[in-house]
Structures are given as C-alpha cells and as structure tokens.
Design a protein around this motif. Structure first.
Motif, PDB file in Angstrom:
ATOM      1  N   GLN A  87      54.486  31.501  49.950  1.00 42.20           N
ATOM      2  CA  GLN A  87      55.927  31.861  50.396  1.00 42.20           C
ATOM      3  C   GLN A  87      56.531  32.816  49.212  1.00 42.20           C
ATOM      4  O   GLN A  87      57.033  34.023  49.467  1.00 42.20           O
ATOM      5  CB  GLN A  87      56.917  30.728  50.359  1.00 42.20           C
ATOM      6  CG  GLN A  87      56.435  29.921  51.589  1.00 42.20           C
ATOM      7  CD  GLN A  87      57.077  28.410  51.638  1.00 42.20           C
ATOM      8  OE1 GLN A  87      57.566  27.949  50.404  1.00 42.20           O
ATOM      9  NE2 GLN A  87      57.208  27.743  52.915  1.00 42.20           N
ATOM     10  N   MET A  88      56.335  32.641  47.919  1.00 44.50           N
ATOM     11  CA  MET A  88      56.807  33.133  46.678  1.00 44.50           C
ATOM     12  C   MET A  88      56.126  34.585  46.859  1.00 44.50           C
ATOM     13  O   MET A  88      56.828  35.581  46.674  1.00 44.50           O
ATOM     14  CB  MET A  88      56.689  32.380  45.470  1.00 44.50           C
ATOM     15  CG  MET A  88      57.472  31.111  45.650  1.00 44.50           C
ATOM     16  SD  MET A  88      57.463  29.889  44.002  1.00 44.50           S
ATOM     17  CE  MET A  88      57.497  31.343  42.807  1.00 44.50           C
ATOM     18  N   ALA A  89      54.758  34.733  46.861  1.00 40.65           N
ATOM     19  CA  ALA A  89      54.237  36.103  47.033  1.00 40.65           C
ATOM     20  C   ALA A  89      54.706  36.926  48.044  1.00 40.65           C
ATOM     21  O   ALA A  89      54.836  37.992  47.640  1.00 40.65           O
ATOM     22  CB  ALA A  89      52.599  35.761  47.134  1.00 40.65           C
ATOM     23  N   ALA A  90      54.932  36.340  49.220  1.00 44.53           N
ATOM     24  CA  ALA A  90      55.387  37.190  50.177  1.00 44.53           C
ATOM     25  C   ALA A  90      56.863  37.505  50.000  1.00 44.53           C
ATOM     26  O   ALA A  90      57.343  38.773  50.155  1.00 44.53           O
ATOM     27  CB  ALA A  90      55.275  36.330  51.581  1.00 44.53           C
ATOM     28  N   LEU A  91      57.685  36.474  49.471  1.00 44.15           N
ATOM     29  CA  LEU A  91      59.029  37.187  49.142  1.00 44.15           C
ATOM     30  C   LEU A  91      59.268  38.010  47.997  1.00 44.15           C
ATOM     31  O   LEU A  91      60.422  38.752  47.900  1.00 44.15           O
ATOM     32  CB  LEU A  91      59.826  35.724  48.694  1.00 44.15           C
ATOM     33  CG  LEU A  91      60.192  34.710  49.700  1.00 44.15           C
ATOM     34  CD1 LEU A  91      60.753  33.363  49.326  1.00 44.15           C
ATOM     35  CD2 LEU A  91      61.238  35.444  50.753  1.00 44.15           C
ATOM     36  N   GLU A  92      58.384  37.824  47.071  1.00 43.21           N
ATOM     37  CA  GLU A  92      58.321  38.904  45.944  1.00 43.21           C
ATOM     38  C   GLU A  92      58.413  40.281  46.566  1.00 43.21           C
ATOM     39  O   GLU A  92      59.013  41.219  45.942  1.00 43.21           O
ATOM     40  CB  GLU A  92      57.201  38.794  44.848  1.00 43.21           C
ATOM     41  CG  GLU A  92      57.215  37.647  44.077  1.00 43.21           C
ATOM     42  CD  GLU A  92      56.247  37.392  43.088  1.00 43.21           C
ATOM     43  OE1 GLU A  92      55.182  38.340  43.183  1.00 43.21           O
ATOM     44  OE2 GLU A  92      56.241  36.482  42.309  1.00 43.21           O
ATOM     45  N   LYS A  93      57.638  40.684  47.562  1.00 45.12           N
ATOM     46  CA  LYS A  93      57.574  41.758  48.436  1.00 45.12           C
ATOM     47  C   LYS A  93      58.714  42.287  49.374  1.00 45.12           C
ATOM     48  O   LYS A  93      59.248  43.275  49.303  1.00 45.12           O
ATOM     49  CB  LYS A  93      56.375  42.134  49.070  1.00 45.12           C
ATOM     50  CG  LYS A  93      55.023  42.073  48.149  1.00 45.12           C
ATOM     51  CD  LYS A  93      54.005  42.177  48.884  1.00 45.12           C
ATOM     52  CE  LYS A  93      52.580  41.821  47.998  1.00 45.12           C
ATOM     53  NZ  LYS A  93      51.281  41.929  48.882  1.00 45.12           N
ATOM     54  N   LEU A  94      59.101  41.078  50.082  1.00 45.37           N
ATOM     55  CA  LEU A  94      60.354  41.058  51.090  1.00 45.37           C
ATOM     56  C   LEU A  94      61.799  41.436  50.208  1.00 45.37           C
ATOM     57  O   LEU A  94      62.520  41.919  50.939  1.00 45.37           O
ATOM     58  CB  LEU A  94      60.281  39.913  51.976  1.00 45.37           C
ATOM     59  CG  LEU A  94      58.724  40.147  52.799  1.00 45.37           C
ATOM     60  CD1 LEU A  94      59.057  38.722  53.643  1.00 45.37           C
ATOM     61  CD2 LEU A  94      59.079  41.265  53.635  1.00 45.37           C
TER      62      LEU A  94
END
Length: 200
Positions: A130-137
C-alpha cells in the motif's frame, strides 16, 4: 502447528470447498463456530476428511487466511492501477464481506498464536504494498507526503473501513452511515482534484 500435507491437483477443488465453507461459517456465525464437524455437516462429508486436508483448526485458519490474502493482494494491485485508485481502494477496504472476515480473523488470532503470527506477516506485506503505491499516487492528489505520509493514509483507509464495517455488522448505533457517507464525499473531492491535475 502441524505441517500441511502435500496435495494432489485432484484434491484442490475439495480443499477450496472446505475453505469456502469455513469462510461462510465465519461470516455468519463467527470464527468459534468453525469446526471440522460444522464444515463437514455443511458439505455432507465426514469430519475425518476435513482433518485429512487440515490436521488442526490452526492449519485450516492459516490456509484460509493465506487464500483470502492472496485474493486481496490481487484485488489491491488492480485497485491501485485503476482510474480512481482511492475510490476503488476505499470500496475494497469497506466491503462488508472482506472486512467482516478480517474482523473474525483478528478475534481468532487473539486465541491462536499461529494465526496471529501469520496475520502479522500478511499485514506487514500488505502495508508495504500500500505504501509503495501511495508514494507514487499522493502527489497526483495534491497531497504533500511530508504532511500526509503513506503510512498515515494507509492506516486511515484501512482503519476507517474496518471500524465502519465492524459497527455495521454488529448493528451498533454509532452513526456509521454518516461516517461512510462523509468518507465517500472526501474521496470524491480527492478524485476530482486528481482528475483536474491529470486530465486524459
């Protein structure tokens, strides 16, 4: 905990039926109602057959958790790549069925160390994803990661979904409908903001 037996491909359908039945019992009656007898009665088989696939109830719960987690990771991967990631993620996090199972797993884990350990590992892996995706989003939504770090957003979405569904499922009068509607409005605004910043 006993090691799971190796299974032939021909048994996978039966194993899946056992796990699906266990999930239904958990959702309808709670984790404590999941026994080899209750599963066997629903499937019209003998309890020893359930033990053949899952020697202990811990084995069954861990296998079910892994199955549910694999499906959720697949869904989460698709959600984060969708046109409206926050909206799709919230819909997943606040889905009564999936979150209802999570509530039961959490309750069961309080009494089953093997399940608790497995849940901790699953939670760690999912949160990292989740955090990896959120860093981009997050920048796409105009959110400053220093003010709204991925760990905060992830914990908020998952925590709100869990809390709202738990209250809905229990029938508590906690204004959960109002909370769900407010979260939905906030996500709508964020998705509109993202769309205006990144028009097709």
């Amino acid at each position: 905990m006993a090691q799971p037996r190796r299974r032939r491909a021909a048994t996978e359908e039966k194993v899946t039926r056992v796990l699906e039945t266990a999930a239904e019992i958990m959702l309808r009656e709670g984790y404590a109602a999941v026994t080899s007898r209750s599963i066997a009665a629903r499937l019209g088989i003998q309890p020893p057959l359930v033990h053949y696939y899952f020697p202990t109830v811990d084995d069954l719960f861990v296998a079910l958790l892994r199955r549910v987690s694999e499906l959720n990771v697949e869904r989460l991967t698709a959600v984060m790549a969708s046109d409206q990631p926050l909206r799709a993620w919230w819909d997943l996090a606040s889905d009564p069925r999936g979150t209802g199972l999570l509530v039961e797993f959490l309750a069961a884990a309080n009494h089953r160390p093997a399940l608790k350990q497995e849940m901790g590992e699953v939670a760690r892996q999912v949160r990292q994803m989740q955090m990896a995706a959120l860093e981009k989003l997050l920048p796409e939504y105009g959110l400053d990661p220093d003010q709204f770090p991925p760990a905060l957003i992830a914990a908020t979405v998952q925590g709100l979904g869990l809390g709202i569904v738990a209250d809905e499922t229990a029938g508590y009068k906690t204004e959960h409908e109002q909370a769900r509607a407010a979260v939905s409005r906030l996500i709508d605004r964020l998705e509109q903001q993202r769309a205006s910043r990144h028009p097709d």
